[in-house]
Design an enzyme around this catalytic site. Structure first.
Site, PDB file in Angstrom:
ATOM      1  N   GLU A  28      51.210  56.160  67.759  1.00  0.00           N
ATOM      2  CA  GLU A  28      50.087  55.768  67.576  1.00  0.00           C
ATOM      3  C   GLU A  28      49.404  56.864  66.305  1.00  0.00           C
ATOM      4  O   GLU A  28      49.521  57.945  66.430  1.00  0.00           O
ATOM      5  CB  GLU A  28      49.411  56.107  68.828  1.00  0.00           C
ATOM      6  CG  GLU A  28      47.903  55.743  68.590  1.00  0.00           C
ATOM      7  CD  GLU A  28      47.213  56.174  70.231  1.00  0.00           C
ATOM      8  OE1 GLU A  28      46.959  57.184  70.253  1.00  0.00           O
ATOM      9  OE2 GLU A  28      46.829  55.155  71.090  1.00  0.00           O
ATOM     10  N   GLN A  47      36.727  52.883  55.905  1.00  0.00           N
ATOM     11  CA  GLN A  47      37.532  52.136  54.970  1.00  0.00           C
ATOM     12  C   GLN A  47      38.997  52.766  54.831  1.00  0.00           C
ATOM     13  O   GLN A  47      39.178  53.989  55.212  1.00  0.00           O
ATOM     14  CB  GLN A  47      36.950  52.610  53.572  1.00  0.00           C
ATOM     15  CG  GLN A  47      37.642  52.057  52.350  1.00  0.00           C
ATOM     16  CD  GLN A  47      36.707  52.468  51.254  1.00  0.00           C
ATOM     17  OE1 GLN A  47      35.455  52.291  50.925  1.00  0.00           O
ATOM     18  NE2 GLN A  47      37.401  52.716  50.004  1.00  0.00           N
ATOM     19  N   HIS A  62      40.596  64.558  43.531  1.00  0.00           N
ATOM     20  CA  HIS A  62      39.455  63.377  43.548  1.00  0.00           C
ATOM     21  C   HIS A  62      38.465  63.903  44.512  1.00  0.00           C
ATOM     22  O   HIS A  62      38.908  64.488  45.721  1.00  0.00           O
ATOM     23  CB  HIS A  62      39.868  62.135  43.663  1.00  0.00           C
ATOM     24  CG  HIS A  62      40.720  61.553  42.636  1.00  0.00           C
ATOM     25  ND1 HIS A  62      41.794  60.771  42.878  1.00  0.00           N
ATOM     26  CD2 HIS A  62      40.759  61.855  41.288  1.00  0.00           C
ATOM     27  CE1 HIS A  62      42.515  60.245  41.745  1.00  0.00           C
ATOM     28  NE2 HIS A  62      41.756  61.200  40.753  1.00  0.00           N
ATOM     29  N   LYS A  72      38.882  62.459  54.678  1.00  0.00           N
ATOM     30  CA  LYS A  72      40.079  61.661  54.644  1.00  0.00           C
ATOM     31  C   LYS A  72      41.273  61.977  55.670  1.00  0.00           C
ATOM     32  O   LYS A  72      41.411  63.160  55.997  1.00  0.00           O
ATOM     33  CB  LYS A  72      40.763  61.714  53.245  1.00  0.00           C
ATOM     34  CG  LYS A  72      39.828  61.104  52.112  1.00  0.00           C
ATOM     35  CD  LYS A  72      40.639  61.477  50.850  1.00  0.00           C
ATOM     36  CE  LYS A  72      39.529  60.945  49.689  1.00  0.00           C
ATOM     37  NZ  LYS A  72      40.070  61.282  48.290  1.00  0.00           N
ATOM     38  N   TYR A 132      45.408  55.976  53.240  1.00  0.00           N
ATOM     39  CA  TYR A 132      44.423  56.870  53.842  1.00  0.00           C
ATOM     40  C   TYR A 132      43.352  56.381  54.246  1.00  0.00           C
ATOM     41  O   TYR A 132      42.650  55.410  53.645  1.00  0.00           O
ATOM     42  CB  TYR A 132      44.020  58.056  52.863  1.00  0.00           C
ATOM     43  CG  TYR A 132      43.460  57.623  51.495  1.00  0.00           C
ATOM     44  CD1 TYR A 132      42.271  57.541  51.157  1.00  0.00           C
ATOM     45  CD2 TYR A 132      44.224  57.053  50.540  1.00  0.00           C
ATOM     46  CE1 TYR A 132      41.579  57.308  50.021  1.00  0.00           C
ATOM     47  CE2 TYR A 132      43.829  56.616  49.272  1.00  0.00           C
ATOM     48  CZ  TYR A 132      42.700  56.757  48.982  1.00  0.00           C
ATOM     49  OH  TYR A 132      42.102  56.352  47.701  1.00  0.00           O
ATOM     50  N   GLU A 143      31.975  59.332  42.056  1.00  0.00           N
ATOM     51  CA  GLU A 143      33.385  60.111  41.684  1.00  0.00           C
ATOM     52  C   GLU A 143      33.118  61.365  40.999  1.00  0.00           C
ATOM     53  O   GLU A 143      32.432  61.290  40.063  1.00  0.00           O
ATOM     54  CB  GLU A 143      34.085  59.260  40.747  1.00  0.00           C
ATOM     55  CG  GLU A 143      34.464  57.892  41.247  1.00  0.00           C
ATOM     56  CD  GLU A 143      35.498  57.101  40.513  1.00  0.00           C
ATOM     57  OE1 GLU A 143      35.462  57.455  39.172  1.00  0.00           O
ATOM     58  OE2 GLU A 143      36.068  56.025  40.664  1.00  0.00           O
ATOM     59  N   LYS A 169      42.496  58.525  32.950  1.00  0.00           N
ATOM     60  CA  LYS A 169      41.316  58.865  33.629  1.00  0.00           C
ATOM     61  C   LYS A 169      40.999  60.460  34.463  1.00  0.00           C
ATOM     62  O   LYS A 169      40.395  61.239  34.282  1.00  0.00           O
ATOM     63  CB  LYS A 169      40.772  57.937  34.849  1.00  0.00           C
ATOM     64  CG  LYS A 169      39.637  58.146  35.615  1.00  0.00           C
ATOM     65  CD  LYS A 169      39.159  57.097  36.684  1.00  0.00           C
ATOM     66  CE  LYS A 169      38.271  57.314  37.573  1.00  0.00           C
ATOM     67  NZ  LYS A 169      38.264  56.470  38.791  1.00  0.00           N
ATOM     68  N   ASP A 170      42.378  60.551  35.015  1.00  0.00           N
ATOM     69  CA  ASP A 170      42.512  62.131  35.540  1.00  0.00           C
ATOM     70  C   ASP A 170      42.758  63.066  34.505  1.00  0.00           C
ATOM     71  O   ASP A 170      42.512  64.374  34.872  1.00  0.00           O
ATOM     72  CB  ASP A 170      43.914  61.955  36.733  1.00  0.00           C
ATOM     73  CG  ASP A 170      43.463  61.337  37.942  1.00  0.00           C
ATOM     74  OD1 ASP A 170      41.939  60.832  38.180  1.00  0.00           O
ATOM     75  OD2 ASP A 170      44.379  61.217  38.804  1.00  0.00           O
TER      76      ASP A 170
END
Length: 182
Positions: A28, A47, A62, A72, A132, A143, A169-170
């Site tokens: 599980e 989500q 992030h 998360k 996640y 962000e 971007k990172d």
């Protein structure tokens, strides 16, 4: 389900109970009631996200800010990562400290990362499938993040220099010292 403390308040390693036999295995991966009972934390996730990456990819660090901050619960279904969470809660005694945990399809470990942390991972296997759960919805305008190679954090991503693969971007993320409160 077993819960292990990481040394950072409310950032937890979760080890599911795995049932194996010659046919394979079953476990599980998440149960809200068990999670809340064992941790005292909310297990309401809204989500699910999944990514696929190849060796040397570093994603992060992030987070989401303000009303869109997210906790998360992360895991790997194929391959292996070094998963990293950094405490960025200004009032926390572990502010600026990080935890790094190897998560793999084989060990089936999960890491719970509470709100108030930045998060990232490096891919240690040829490829990885990373899943996640988030307790809040994504909002692009919220962000934020910290550059992966910040010298104040001194994170060893276990990827040899020159073998890293970082998104454009990172690479634009700011140093830890410039992080606005999340």
């Amino acid at each position: 389900m077993e819960i292990e403390q990481t040394g950072l308040k409310d950032c937890l390693i979760i080890k599911p109970r795995v049932f194996e036999d010659p046919r394979g295995y079953f476990f599980e991966s998440f149960n809200q009631n068990t999670f809340e009972e064992k941790t005292g934390l909310s297990g309401r996730f809204v989500q699910d996200n999944q990514s696929y990456s190849s060796y040397g990819v570093i994603r992060g660090l992030h987070a989401q800010t303000g009303e869109f901050a997210q906790a998360k619960l992360v895991r790997v279904t194929k391959g292996e990562v070094l998963d990293v969470a950094v405490d960025v809660r200004p009032s926390s005694p572990t502010y600026g400290k990080h935890v790094a945990v190897r998560l793999s399809a084989e060990n089936k470990l999960q890491l719970y990362i509470p709100r108030g942390f930045v998060h990232g991972f490096s891919v240690l296997s040829e490829t990885v499938e990373f899943l996640y759960k988030c307790d809040n919805f994504y909002n692009k305008a919220s962000e934020t993040g910290v550059i992966y190679n910040d010298p104040d954090l001194n994170i060893d991503w276990l990827i040899p220099e020159g073998m890293e693969s970082i998104s454009d971007k990172d690479l634009l993320l700011k140093p830890f010292a410039e992080l606005k409160h999340i």
